[in-house]
Design a protein around this motif. Structure first.
Motif, PDB file in Angstrom:
ATOM      1  N   ASP A 130       2.266  -1.272   0.084  1.00 18.95           N
ATOM      2  CA  ASP A 130       2.566  -0.870  -1.473  1.00 18.95           C
ATOM      3  C   ASP A 130       2.526  -2.316  -2.411  1.00 18.95           C
ATOM      4  OD1 ASP A 130       3.580   1.334  -0.582  1.00 18.95           O
ATOM      5  OD2 ASP A 130       5.612   1.085  -0.465  1.00 18.95           O
ATOM      6  N   SER A 131       2.016  -1.951  -3.340  1.00 24.27           N
ATOM      7  CA  SER A 131       1.928  -3.328  -4.338  1.00 24.27           C
ATOM      8  C   SER A 131       2.820  -3.162  -5.561  1.00 24.27           C
ATOM      9  CB  SER A 131       0.449  -3.079  -4.913  1.00 24.27           C
ATOM     10  OG  SER A 131      -0.533  -3.083  -3.973  1.00 24.27           O
ATOM     11  N   VAL A 132       3.724  -3.873  -5.649  1.00 25.36           N
ATOM     12  CA  VAL A 132       4.711  -3.664  -6.933  1.00 25.36           C
ATOM     13  C   VAL A 132       4.127  -4.410  -8.147  1.00 25.36           C
ATOM     14  CG1 VAL A 132       6.917  -4.601  -7.830  1.00 25.36           C
ATOM     15  CG2 VAL A 132       6.768  -3.829  -5.343  1.00 25.36           C
ATOM     16  N   LEU A 133       4.071  -3.721  -9.189  1.00 23.85           N
ATOM     17  CA  LEU A 133       3.198  -4.257 -10.595  1.00 23.85           C
ATOM     18  C   LEU A 133       4.364  -5.203 -11.262  1.00 23.85           C
ATOM     19  CD1 LEU A 133       1.413  -0.884 -11.091  1.00 23.85           C
ATOM     20  CD2 LEU A 133       0.591  -2.919  -9.694  1.00 23.85           C
ATOM     21  N   ALA A 134       5.285  -5.457 -10.918  1.00 28.10           N
ATOM     22  CA  ALA A 134       6.205  -6.195 -11.660  1.00 28.10           C
ATOM     23  C   ALA A 134       7.357  -6.608 -10.524  1.00 28.10           C
ATOM     24  CB  ALA A 134       6.879  -5.560 -12.986  1.00 28.10           C
ATOM     25  N   ALA A 135       8.275  -7.802 -11.108  1.00 28.52           N
ATOM     26  CA  ALA A 135       9.294  -8.022 -10.134  1.00 28.52           C
ATOM     27  C   ALA A 135      10.461  -6.947 -10.167  1.00 28.52           C
ATOM     28  CB  ALA A 135       9.756  -9.394 -10.565  1.00 28.52           C
ATOM     29  N   PRO A 136      10.792  -6.414  -9.196  1.00 29.82           N
ATOM     30  CA  PRO A 136      11.664  -5.139  -8.952  1.00 29.82           C
ATOM     31  C   PRO A 136      13.078  -5.696  -9.651  1.00 29.82           C
ATOM     32  CG  PRO A 136      10.843  -5.596  -6.860  1.00 29.82           C
ATOM     33  CD  PRO A 136       9.853  -6.608  -7.783  1.00 29.82           C
ATOM     34  N   ALA A 147       9.683  -0.876 -13.760  1.00 27.13           N
ATOM     35  CA  ALA A 147       8.583  -1.255 -12.843  1.00 27.13           C
ATOM     36  C   ALA A 147       7.792  -0.241 -12.141  1.00 27.13           C
ATOM     37  CB  ALA A 147       9.227  -2.273 -11.796  1.00 27.13           C
ATOM     38  N   PHE A 148       6.624  -0.338 -11.857  1.00 25.12           N
ATOM     39  CA  PHE A 148       5.679   0.581 -11.251  1.00 25.12           C
ATOM     40  C   PHE A 148       5.076   0.005 -10.069  1.00 25.12           C
ATOM     41  CE2 PHE A 148       5.816   3.969 -14.529  1.00 25.12           C
ATOM     42  CZ  PHE A 148       6.113   3.239 -15.382  1.00 25.12           C
ATOM     43  N   SER A 149       4.997   1.044  -8.849  1.00 27.60           N
ATOM     44  CA  SER A 149       4.370   0.453  -7.663  1.00 27.60           C
ATOM     45  C   SER A 149       3.660   1.472  -6.998  1.00 27.60           C
ATOM     46  CB  SER A 149       5.774   0.350  -6.804  1.00 27.60           C
ATOM     47  OG  SER A 149       5.264  -0.162  -5.368  1.00 27.60           O
ATOM     48  N   TRP A 150       2.362   1.142  -6.612  1.00 28.38           N
ATOM     49  CA  TRP A 150       1.400   1.980  -5.993  1.00 28.38           C
ATOM     50  C   TRP A 150       1.963   2.360  -4.792  1.00 28.38           C
ATOM     51  CZ3 TRP A 150      -1.955   4.278  -8.682  1.00 28.38           C
ATOM     52  CH2 TRP A 150      -2.568   3.724  -9.950  1.00 28.38           C
ATOM     53  N   GLY A 151       1.795   3.371  -4.137  1.00 25.51           N
ATOM     54  CA  GLY A 151       2.292   3.817  -2.673  1.00 25.51           C
ATOM     55  C   GLY A 151       2.091   5.278  -2.664  1.00 25.51           C
ATOM     56  N   GLY A 152       2.621   5.576  -1.532  1.00 23.65           N
ATOM     57  CA  GLY A 152       2.902   7.250  -1.292  1.00 23.65           C
ATOM     58  C   GLY A 152       1.668   7.482  -0.590  1.00 23.65           C
ATOM     59  N   ALA A 175      -5.927  -2.160   2.167  1.00 25.76           N
ATOM     60  CA  ALA A 175      -5.434  -3.421   1.385  1.00 25.76           C
ATOM     61  C   ALA A 175      -6.347  -3.404   0.126  1.00 25.76           C
ATOM     62  CB  ALA A 175      -5.309  -4.411   2.107  1.00 25.76           C
ATOM     63  N   GLU A 176      -7.791  -3.126   0.367  1.00 25.59           N
ATOM     64  CA  GLU A 176      -8.633  -3.350  -0.572  1.00 25.59           C
ATOM     65  C   GLU A 176      -8.290  -2.330  -1.765  1.00 25.59           C
ATOM     66  OE1 GLU A 176     -13.332  -2.869  -1.216  1.00 25.59           O
ATOM     67  OE2 GLU A 176     -12.538  -3.019   0.727  1.00 25.59           O
ATOM     68  N   GLN A 177      -8.095  -1.117  -1.456  1.00 25.73           N
ATOM     69  CA  GLN A 177      -7.752  -0.288  -2.477  1.00 25.73           C
ATOM     70  C   GLN A 177      -6.566  -0.438  -3.084  1.00 25.73           C
ATOM     71  OE1 GLN A 177      -7.532   3.247   0.275  1.00 25.73           O
ATOM     72  NE2 GLN A 177      -9.470   4.165  -0.824  1.00 25.73           N
ATOM     73  N   ALA A 178      -5.485  -0.777  -2.638  1.00 23.61           N
ATOM     74  CA  ALA A 178      -4.388  -1.468  -3.030  1.00 23.61           C
ATOM     75  C   ALA A 178      -4.614  -2.539  -4.110  1.00 23.61           C
ATOM     76  CB  ALA A 178      -3.113  -1.709  -2.454  1.00 23.61           C
ATOM     77  N   GLN A 179      -5.359  -3.477  -3.588  1.00 24.60           N
ATOM     78  CA  GLN A 179      -5.596  -4.630  -4.484  1.00 24.60           C
ATOM     79  C   GLN A 179      -6.569  -4.113  -5.826  1.00 24.60           C
ATOM     80  OE1 GLN A 179      -8.588  -7.293  -2.699  1.00 24.60           O
ATOM     81  NE2 GLN A 179      -7.871  -8.840  -3.950  1.00 24.60           N
ATOM     82  N   THR A 180      -7.444  -3.234  -5.615  1.00 24.60           N
ATOM     83  CA  THR A 180      -8.304  -2.662  -6.746  1.00 24.60           C
ATOM     84  C   THR A 180      -7.410  -1.846  -7.724  1.00 24.60           C
ATOM     85  OG1 THR A 180     -10.210  -2.336  -5.427  1.00 24.60           O
ATOM     86  CG2 THR A 180      -9.794  -0.991  -7.385  1.00 24.60           C
ATOM     87  N   LEU A 181      -6.349  -1.093  -7.375  1.00 20.81           N
ATOM     88  CA  LEU A 181      -5.421  -0.548  -8.197  1.00 20.81           C
ATOM     89  C   LEU A 181      -4.548  -1.589  -8.820  1.00 20.81           C
ATOM     90  CD1 LEU A 181      -4.492   2.486  -6.099  1.00 20.81           C
ATOM     91  CD2 LEU A 181      -5.898   2.767  -8.063  1.00 20.81           C
ATOM     92  N   THR A 182      -3.978  -2.364  -8.453  1.00 21.75           N
ATOM     93  CA  THR A 182      -3.069  -3.400  -8.679  1.00 21.75           C
ATOM     94  C   THR A 182      -3.791  -4.448  -9.997  1.00 21.75           C
ATOM     95  OG1 THR A 182      -1.901  -3.503  -6.747  1.00 21.75           O
ATOM     96  CG2 THR A 182      -1.580  -5.131  -8.273  1.00 21.75           C
ATOM     97  N   LEU A 183      -4.856  -4.736  -9.448  1.00 27.58           N
ATOM     98  CA  LEU A 183      -5.800  -5.815 -10.233  1.00 27.58           C
ATOM     99  C   LEU A 183      -6.329  -5.021 -11.642  1.00 27.58           C
ATOM    100  CD1 LEU A 183      -7.084  -8.316 -11.194  1.00 27.58           C
ATOM    101  CD2 LEU A 183      -9.157  -7.832  -9.914  1.00 27.58           C
TER     102      LEU A 183
END
Length: 131
Positions: free
Chosen positions: A1-7, A94-99, A104-112
């Motif tokens: 999971d990639s957190v998009l801000a400090a929770p 905050a928003f977090s990619w997951g579920g 890892a590459e997909q999570a990085q692409t979404l977060t960036l």
């Protein structure tokens, strides 16, 4: 999971759940499937569907992405989220990619892609028109 801000600095972390047009069929929760059908959500690229908890508070957001999504696709989701929620709500949560089964590459692409969409270069804005 990639957190998009400090929770710790936010009231709540909202889960962003990536879907393609074909992956919606795999949504296991019956209540979620009914909500998807009622809203007519098709997971088209750049579309979102906020899902509220029992108190009416958004706890998940289904996000439409194409298979093989890019930074631009993630940025279009960020733009859709920005248009769907108030500025105050966005600042306090905050928003977090997951579920989903993200590599890892997909999570990085979404977060960036999300981060690039949020970036605003305004260093020289106050100096416009002055010399």
């Amino acid at each position: 999971d990639s957190v998009l801000a400090a929770p710790s600095a936010y009231k709540k972390t909202i889960r962003l759940i990536p879907h393609t047009e074909t992956s919606l069929d795999r949504e296991k929760d019956e209540k979620t499937r009914r909500r998807i059908a009622a809203a007519g959500f098709k997971a088209l690229p750049g579309t979102i569907l906020p899902l509220e908890n029992g108190e009416g508070w958004p706890e998940r957001v289904l996000c439409g992405l194409p298979a093989g999504f890019t930074l631009d696709d993630a940025a279009s989701v960020a733009a859709a989220v920005g248009k769907s929620f108030s500025a105050d709500f966005l600042k306090k949560n905050a928003f977090s990619w997951g579920g989903g089964a993200l590599s890892a590459e997909q999570a990085q692409t979404l977060t960036l892609g999300w981060a690039l969409a949020a970036y605003n270069f305004d260093r020289y804005k106050k100096n416009i028109g002055t010399r």
